[in-house]
Design an enzyme around this catalytic site. Structure first.
Site: not given
Ligand code: NVA
Ligand code: CP
Length: 312
Positions: A130, A133, A225, A265
């Site tokens: 990510h 982020q 997270d 995040c």
């Molecule tokens: N680790 C989480 C981050 C969401 C922004 C996911 O992948 O769902």
């Molecule tokens: N942190 C983040 O990426 O949030 P969303 O899933 O809302 O885009």
């Protein structure tokens, strides 16, 4: 040569320094109400195979603020969802768009898209990374602490996409990073191996530990997270058990420095990976992080689309 953002490793340290500086400049300009439209008549396509609040809205608003526009493309509505090859999708979209952002499951999909697209591709989250982020997180920490090198970030919880990108970002910037996760939920081994060499070069430390209190010891930032990421819903019950003891709560925060910041995040699950009193408490900077998605992504968009590579 087009440039992509598929992982934090696509940027050298001087690129990251430049993006952070440029993000602050763009943020100030936006707050002053001074127009800045380097992307007039440029279009970003945004392919989503997973839900999003922050990524979707910040990219769309960011393009608008830079004078361009963004198109939301749900994977279900694209022919991609009916089996059109990624390569053909990439070639077709390259004829209309100036850049494409994709949120999907496999990192290999993003890589394939980038291989066949003649326009910049931005990773808006995969199961493995990510990067957008992590850029916003670096800016947020820098704003609060004035510097990055030498600070310690403790990440407590799942060794997921967010953890992997933070490992790459922190080690590149000379920050110490300690990851506490249950056995079997460690971050990606290849990413950790590469980052270990990076940390050695930068004189910083990267450690993986099963002890959240050890990780949080003297930390400047405590980050967490969700325990079950998007796509892992069937594992929810098993994960709740595995992650018991890995909650960021007042007891854990007592071990970190008295000024330690709390980061997440988002979206967050209060009472699971983080206690409500901590995420809603005075040390929490989670909404500054969310805001900085906008400013850092604007710097990335400007760099990749308008070809402003002044740092490289
Ligand atoms: N680790 C989480 C981050 C969401 C922004 C996911 O992948 O769902
Ligand atoms: N942190 C983040 O990426 O949030 P969303 O899933 O809302 O885009």
């Amino acid at each position: 040569m087009k440039k992509d953002l598929l992982t934090i490793h696509d940027f050298e340290k001087n690129d990251l320094d430049y993006i952070l500086e440029r993000s602050s400049w763009l943020k100030e300009r936006q707050k002053n109400g001074t127009p800045h439209h380097p992307l007039q008549s440029r279009t970003l396509g945004m392919i989503f195979e997973k839900s999003s609040t922050r990524t979707r809205v910040s990219f769309e608003v960011g393009m608008y603020q830079l004078g361009g526009q963004a198109l939301f493309l749900s994977a279900n509505d694209l022919q991609l969802g009916r089996g059109e090859p990624i390569a053909d999708t990439a070639r077709t979209l390259s004829r209309y768009l100036d850049a494409v952002m994709i949120r999907t499951f496999a990192q290999a999909v993003v890589e394939e898209l980038a291989r066949h697209a003649s326009i910049p591709v931005i990773n808006g989250l995969t199961d493995l990374h990510h990067p957008c982020q992590a850029l916003a997180d670096l800016l947020t920490i820098k704003e609060k602490r004035g510097t990055l090198a030498g600070l310690k970030l403790a990440y407590v919880g799942d060794g997921n996409n967010v953890a992997n990108s933070l490992i790459q970002a922190c080690t590149k910037m000379g920050m110490h990073i300690s990851i506490a996760c249950p056995r079997g939920y460690e971050p990606d081994a290849t990413i950790v191996g590469d980052a270990m060499s990076q940390a050695n070069q930068m004189g910083s430390r990267l450690e993986i530990t099963p002890d959240p209190f050890h990780a949080a010891q003297g930390a400047d930032v405590v980050y967490t997270d969700v325990w079950a990421s998007m796509g892992q819903e069937p594992e929810q019950a098993a994960r709740m058990k595995a992650f018991a003891g890995f909650q960021v709560n007042a007891e854990l925060m007592n071990v970190a420095g008295p000024d330690a910041l709390v980061m997440h995040c988002l979206p967050a699950h209060r009472g699971e990976e983080i206690a409500a009193e901590v995420i809603d408490g005075p040390r929490s900077i989670v909404f500054d992080q969310a805001e900085n998605r906008l400013h850092t992504q604007k710097a990335v968009l400007e760099m990749l689309i308008a070809g402003d590579h002044s740092a490289t």
